[in-house]
Scaffold this active site. Structure first.
Site, PDB file in Angstrom:
ATOM      1  N   ASN A  92       0.847  -1.204   0.000  1.00  0.00           N
ATOM      2  CA  ASN A  92       0.000   0.000   0.000  1.00  0.00           C
ATOM      3  C   ASN A  92       0.879   1.249   0.000  1.00  0.00           C
ATOM      4  OD1 ASN A  92       0.584   0.776   2.850  1.00  0.00           O
ATOM      5  ND2 ASN A  92      -0.381  -1.206   3.236  1.00  0.00           N
TER       6      ASN A  92
ATOM      7  N   ASP B 199      -4.485  -6.517   5.194  1.00  0.00           N
ATOM      8  CA  ASP B 199      -5.527  -7.349   5.811  1.00  0.00           C
ATOM      9  C   ASP B 199      -5.596  -8.723   5.138  1.00  0.00           C
ATOM     10  OD1 ASP B 199      -6.453  -5.537   7.731  1.00  0.00           O
ATOM     11  OD2 ASP B 199      -7.614  -4.449   6.223  1.00  0.00           O
TER      12      ASP B 199
ATOM     13  N   LYS C 214       9.217 -17.619 -10.108  1.00  0.00           N
ATOM     14  CA  LYS C 214       8.478 -16.524 -10.749  1.00  0.00           C
ATOM     15  C   LYS C 214       7.330 -17.084 -11.593  1.00  0.00           C
ATOM     16  CE  LYS C 214       8.973 -12.734 -13.923  1.00  0.00           C
ATOM     17  NZ  LYS C 214       9.637 -12.333 -15.135  1.00  0.00           N
TER      18      LYS C 214
ATOM     19  N   PHE D 144      -4.171   3.482  14.692  1.00  0.00           N
ATOM     20  CA  PHE D 144      -4.382   4.473  13.642  1.00  0.00           C
ATOM     21  C   PHE D 144      -5.458   3.940  12.702  1.00  0.00           C
ATOM     22  CE2 PHE D 144      -1.411   8.085  13.058  1.00  0.00           C
ATOM     23  CZ  PHE D 144      -0.727   7.979  14.253  1.00  0.00           C
TER      24      PHE D 144
ATOM     25  N   LYS E  26     -13.580   1.002  15.672  1.00  0.00           N
ATOM     26  CA  LYS E  26     -12.307   0.270  15.767  1.00  0.00           C
ATOM     27  C   LYS E  26     -11.740   0.362  17.183  1.00  0.00           C
ATOM     28  CE  LYS E  26     -11.093   0.585  10.959  1.00  0.00           C
ATOM     29  NZ  LYS E  26     -10.298   1.190   9.904  1.00  0.00           N
TER      30      LYS E  26
ATOM     31  N   LYS F 238     -11.227  -3.135  19.082  1.00  0.00           N
ATOM     32  CA  LYS F 238      -9.852  -3.589  19.317  1.00  0.00           C
ATOM     33  C   LYS F 238      -9.368  -3.289  20.735  1.00  0.00           C
ATOM     34  CE  LYS F 238      -8.717  -3.247  14.394  1.00  0.00           C
ATOM     35  NZ  LYS F 238      -7.647  -3.197  13.399  1.00  0.00           N
TER      36      LYS F 238
HETATM   37  N1  CTP Z   1      -3.868  -3.300  11.999  1.00  0.00           N
HETATM   38  C1  CTP Z   1      -3.159  -4.368  12.506  1.00  0.00           C
HETATM   39  N2  CTP Z   1      -3.172  -5.572  11.861  1.00  0.00           N
HETATM   40  C2  CTP Z   1      -3.878  -5.732  10.739  1.00  0.00           C
HETATM   41  C3  CTP Z   1      -4.630  -4.648  10.218  1.00  0.00           C
HETATM   42  C4  CTP Z   1      -4.595  -3.442  10.876  1.00  0.00           C
HETATM   43  O1  CTP Z   1      -2.514  -4.222  13.530  1.00  0.00           O
HETATM   44  N3  CTP Z   1      -3.864  -6.911  10.128  1.00  0.00           N
HETATM   45  C5  CTP Z   1      -3.846  -2.011  12.746  1.00  0.00           C
HETATM   46  C6  CTP Z   1      -3.179  -0.869  12.014  1.00  0.00           C
HETATM   47  O2  CTP Z   1      -1.803  -0.798  12.326  1.00  0.00           O
HETATM   48  C7  CTP Z   1      -3.937   0.339  12.540  1.00  0.00           C
HETATM   49  C8  CTP Z   1      -5.314  -0.208  12.835  1.00  0.00           C
HETATM   50  O3  CTP Z   1      -5.176  -1.624  12.924  1.00  0.00           O
HETATM   51  O4  CTP Z   1      -3.406   0.807  13.752  1.00  0.00           O
HETATM   52  C9  CTP Z   1      -6.385   0.123  11.835  1.00  0.00           C
HETATM   53  O5  CTP Z   1      -6.171  -0.512  10.646  1.00  0.00           O
HETATM   54  P1  CTP Z   1      -7.298  -0.668   9.527  1.00  0.00           P
HETATM   55  O6  CTP Z   1      -6.780  -1.547   8.463  1.00  0.00           O
HETATM   56  O7  CTP Z   1      -7.750   0.687   9.138  1.00  0.00           O
HETATM   57  O8  CTP Z   1      -8.450  -1.361  10.340  1.00  0.00           O
HETATM   58  P2  CTP Z   1      -9.200  -2.649  10.127  1.00  0.00           P
HETATM   59  O9  CTP Z   1      -9.588  -3.132  11.478  1.00  0.00           O
HETATM   60  O10 CTP Z   1      -8.416  -3.579   9.292  1.00  0.00           O
HETATM   61  O11 CTP Z   1     -10.566  -2.191   9.446  1.00  0.00           O
HETATM   62  P3  CTP Z   1     -11.010  -2.076   7.912  1.00  0.00           P
HETATM   63  O12 CTP Z   1     -10.015  -2.806   7.093  1.00  0.00           O
HETATM   64  O13 CTP Z   1     -12.338  -2.672   7.940  1.00  0.00           O
HETATM   65  O14 CTP Z   1     -11.039  -0.598   7.650  1.00  0.00           O
END
Ligand code: CTP
Length: 404
Positions: free
Chosen positions: A212, A281, A291, A325, A339, A343
């Site tokens: 990303n 995610d 490859k 974040f 969130k 969490k």
């Molecule tokens: N985060 C994490 N591990 C993951 C995904 C996210 O620790 N596998 C943490 C990020 O570092 C950040 C927070 O979760 O501090 C929010 O991440 P985000 O991807 O926005 O939240 P999600 O819970 O994954 O929600 P969504 O994808 O539905 O927006």
């Protein structure tokens, strides 16, 4: 910036006391909680009832008028204040403070507080220029008190010159700009802090990966500020092109799984954990050893969920102050709040990445800090360094009184 700040306003006896009424009103409008202490002579100019109505808090005038027998008022107020504003500050109260005299409610509280004190003097031009007053102000300046200098203009005594109280609007502007810089320089010293930053890379084969736009700048800026404040910082980072800040222990990782392992290893001993990383995610279910060769038609890559590191940290929390974040493109505060709850966080920093000057890659950010108590603080767009300073002040305040 003043939203949620406890401001103790000290009003001493000058004609400019009437301007302190407008100041009380403006500070309250900014979301600050204002409590007023008046000197005996200030009550000759304005009634305590006026300040009580404007601040919606009791007004204090007498050291021995203890409103609550369980507390000692001047100590309680001194501890309550995040910031003390002395406006108008007469030559008398400046003289008392510079010489450690504490013979009434205001002067006693001023000696008892450890909050930053701002002084907005107001007096006759000749008094302002008197060597005794200059000497006292120099002394206070040397001790770190902040002066909001009066502008020149028509004075109530008939003279034109320096001595007028600065306008309430200007005082509020100055406090807004300046106050966050008063972070407690010792609070983070020696504290163990774990920060994650940057993106993760989820391999498809030896040459390709999913990732990303995270640059890592926010996590690195936080690590740098904390290290400058003397914290023991461990920074777990995905692949970024940034130099390691001084005195920061850096752990490089690539995938979400590697980040998970590194974070979990360090987690138990930390006091503060800030997860600024943009963690994938999903990752490809199958990672090819060689490859991949192209073929005709479309390509389907099956993805599986990675571990939600932050969620697991929330579940395993054992005294750590946990900050997440969230980068969002819609319903920013609502998603952020969800969130935070889901969490088990102490606070979350949310930003709308569609807003200009906010989010991935850039040097600036505009975020809102939400804590567990449902308090929200929107920070103005500024450099990631500045945003870090402001966030650390909010975190410090929530960690200090364990109220988040
Ligand atoms: N985060 C994490 N591990 C993951 C995904 C996210 O620790 N596998 C943490 C990020 O570092 C950040 C927070 O979760 O501090 C929010 O991440 P985000 O991807 O926005 O939240 P999600 O819970 O994954 O929600 P969504 O994808 O539905 O927006």
């Amino acid at each position: 910036m003043l939203n949620g700040t406890n401001i103790l306003l000290g009003v001493s006896g000058g004609i400019a006391a009437y301007k302190a009424c407008a100041l009380t009103s403006k500070l309250t409008q900014q979301g600050a909680s204002v409590k007023v202490i008046m000197t005996e002579s200030a009550t000759q100019f304005v009634s305590p009832l006026t300040f009580q109505a404007l601040s919606r808090n009791p007004v204090y005038t007498d050291t021995f008028d203890e409103k609550n027998p369980a507390k000692i008022a001047h100590i309680d107020l001194a501890d309550w204040a995040d910031l003390v504003m002395l406006a108008p500050a007469t030559a008398n109260i400046i003289g008392k403070l510079a010489n450690g005299i504490s013979d009434d409610m205001l002067s006693t509280t001023l000696l008892a507080t450890t909050a930053p004190i701002y002084i907005a003097p107001a007096m006759n031009v000749h008094m302002y220029g008197h060597p005794a007053v200059i000497e006292n102000m120099k002394k206070l300046d040397g001790w770190g008190y902040k002066f909001i200098e009066p502008g020149s203009g028509y004075l109530a005594c008939g003279y034109v010159g320096k001595g007028r109280l600065e306008e309430p609007e200007t005082i509020v502007d100055i406090l807004n700009k300046d106050f966050h810089q008063n972070i407690d320089q010792t609070f983070f010293t020696g504290k163990k802090v774990l920060i994650s930053g940057g993106p993760t890379r989820e391999a498809v084969d030896p040459v390709r990966f999913f990732t990303n736009h995270s640059s890592g700048k926010m996590g690195f800026a936080l690590a740098e500020e904390l290290a400058n404040l003397g914290a023991e910082v461990t920074l777990v980072t995905g692949p970024v092109k940034l130099e390691t800040p001084k005195n920061v222990q850096r752990v490089d990782v690539e995938s979400a799984e590697e980040m998970y392992q590194a974070i979990m290893e360090h987690y138990p001993t930390q006091e503060l954990v800030i997860k600024a990383a943009a963690v994938a995610d999903y990752r490809p279910k199958l990672v090819y050893d060689q490859k991949m060769k192209k073929s005709d038609g479309t390509l389907m890559i099956e993805m599986e969920r990675t571990k939600d590191i932050l969620k697991e940290l929330g579940e395993r929390k054992n005294g750590q102050f946990l900050v997440g974040f969230a980068a969002e493109t819609e319903n920013v505060l609502e998603y952020g709040q969800k969130k935070l709850e889901k969490k088990n966080l102490d606070a979350i920093v949310v930003n709308d990445i569609t807003e200009q000057g906010s989010g991935f890659g850039g040097d600036t950010n505009a975020v809102t800090y939400l804590n567990k108590r449902g308090e929200q603080k929107k920070l103005p767009m500024s450099s990631k360094k500045e945003v870090s300073k402001q966030l650390l002040q909010l975190i410090e305040s929530d960690m200090k009184d364990g109220r988040a």
